[in-house]
Design a protein around this motif. Structure first.
Motif, short mmCIF file in Angstrom:
data_model
loop_
_atom_site.label_atom_id
_atom_site.label_comp_id
_atom_site.label_asym_id
_atom_site.label_seq_id
_atom_site.Cartn_x
_atom_site.Cartn_y
_atom_site.Cartn_z
N TYR A 160 47.79 39.16 37.74
CA TYR A 160 46.76 38.80 38.64
C TYR A 160 47.17 39.14 40.27
N ALA A 161 48.21 39.40 40.46
CA ALA A 161 48.36 39.35 42.07
C ALA A 161 47.79 40.72 42.54
N LYS A 162 46.79 40.81 42.71
CA LYS A 162 45.87 41.83 43.15
C LYS A 162 44.63 41.57 43.93
N ILE A 163 44.12 42.55 44.62
CA ILE A 163 43.04 42.10 45.24
C ILE A 163 41.61 42.54 44.67
N ASP A 164 41.60 44.02 43.87
CA ASP A 164 40.42 44.44 43.13
C ASP A 164 40.48 43.91 41.65
N PRO A 165 39.52 43.56 40.92
CA PRO A 165 38.10 43.67 41.48
C PRO A 165 37.82 42.41 42.17
N THR A 166 36.71 42.61 43.08
CA THR A 166 36.24 41.56 43.73
C THR A 166 34.92 40.98 43.13
N PHE A 167 34.81 39.76 43.16
CA PHE A 167 33.43 39.18 42.51
C PHE A 167 33.09 38.32 43.66
N ILE A 168 31.85 38.94 43.89
CA ILE A 168 30.85 38.44 45.15
C ILE A 168 31.62 38.01 46.44
N GLY A 169 32.71 39.20 46.61
CA GLY A 169 33.40 39.14 47.89
C GLY A 169 34.65 38.25 47.74
N ILE A 170 34.84 37.75 46.66
CA ILE A 170 36.11 36.87 46.32
C ILE A 170 37.12 37.77 45.91
N PRO A 171 38.43 37.90 46.27
CA PRO A 171 39.42 39.03 45.63
C PRO A 171 39.66 38.30 44.33
N PHE A 172 40.29 39.15 43.46
CA PHE A 172 40.65 38.84 42.03
C PHE A 172 41.74 37.74 41.87
N PHE A 173 42.56 37.61 42.91
CA PHE A 173 43.69 36.76 43.01
C PHE A 173 42.98 35.55 42.77
N TYR A 174 42.00 34.97 43.72
CA TYR A 174 41.51 33.75 43.71
C TYR A 174 40.57 33.46 42.44
N TRP A 175 39.60 34.25 42.15
CA TRP A 175 38.55 34.08 41.11
C TRP A 175 39.23 34.09 39.86
N TYR A 176 40.28 34.71 39.55
CA TYR A 176 40.98 34.67 38.41
C TYR A 176 41.41 33.27 38.13
N GLN A 177 42.23 32.63 39.02
CA GLN A 177 42.77 31.43 38.91
C GLN A 177 41.54 30.30 38.83
N MET A 178 40.50 30.48 39.53
CA MET A 178 39.35 29.68 39.35
C MET A 178 38.80 29.82 37.88
N LEU A 179 38.67 30.85 37.40
CA LEU A 179 38.13 30.91 36.08
C LEU A 179 39.04 30.19 35.01
N TRP A 180 40.40 30.55 35.30
CA TRP A 180 41.36 29.70 34.24
C TRP A 180 41.21 28.11 34.65
N VAL A 181 40.62 27.73 35.43
CA VAL A 181 40.27 26.07 35.46
C VAL A 181 39.25 25.89 34.58
N LEU A 182 38.16 26.58 34.49
CA LEU A 182 37.32 26.41 33.45
C LEU A 182 37.56 26.54 32.05
N ILE A 183 38.56 27.67 31.89
CA ILE A 183 39.08 27.90 30.47
C ILE A 183 40.05 26.95 30.10
N SER A 184 40.92 26.35 30.92
CA SER A 184 41.73 25.34 30.53
C SER A 184 40.90 24.02 30.35
N THR A 185 39.99 23.71 30.70
CA THR A 185 39.24 22.66 30.54
C THR A 185 38.79 23.03 29.29
N ALA A 186 38.16 23.94 28.83
CA ALA A 186 37.49 24.23 27.48
C ALA A 186 38.62 24.11 26.30
N LEU A 187 39.93 24.73 26.65
CA LEU A 187 40.84 24.73 25.80
C LEU A 187 41.35 23.45 25.49
#
Length: 89
Positions: A40-67
């Protein structure tokens, strides 16, 4: 030395069941995902202007909670099943 006789304790070995394997996988998956930085050490694809590196980690916060919640519920089910079979024996 003590003259009291030692009582041999029977040590219960951990039981590996399919449910416990699933619980372990639920708990280990976030660590593997976050430690594998090159995935995940990359910029693209961006999500609402947020680079992949950041939104991927934030997504894992939610996934980790569910798991973690799934692992906890499975653990509760496993413990209830063990108590039910233990009380019948």
């Amino acid at each position: 030395m003590s003259d009291a006789p030692e009582v041999a304790k029977q040590v219960e070995r951990p039981v590996v069941t399919p449910m416990r394997v699933v619980i372990g996988l639920c708990l280990v998956a976030p660590f593997v995902a976050m430690l594998w930085v090159s995935s995940y050490a990359k910029i693209d694809p961006t999500f609402i202007g947020i680079p992949f590196f950041y939104w991927y980690q934030m997504l894992w916060v939610l996934i980790s909670t569910a798991l973690t919640m799934i692992a906890y519920k499975l653990w509760q089910r496993d413990q209830r099943a063990r108590k039910a079979t233990g009380s019948q024996a």
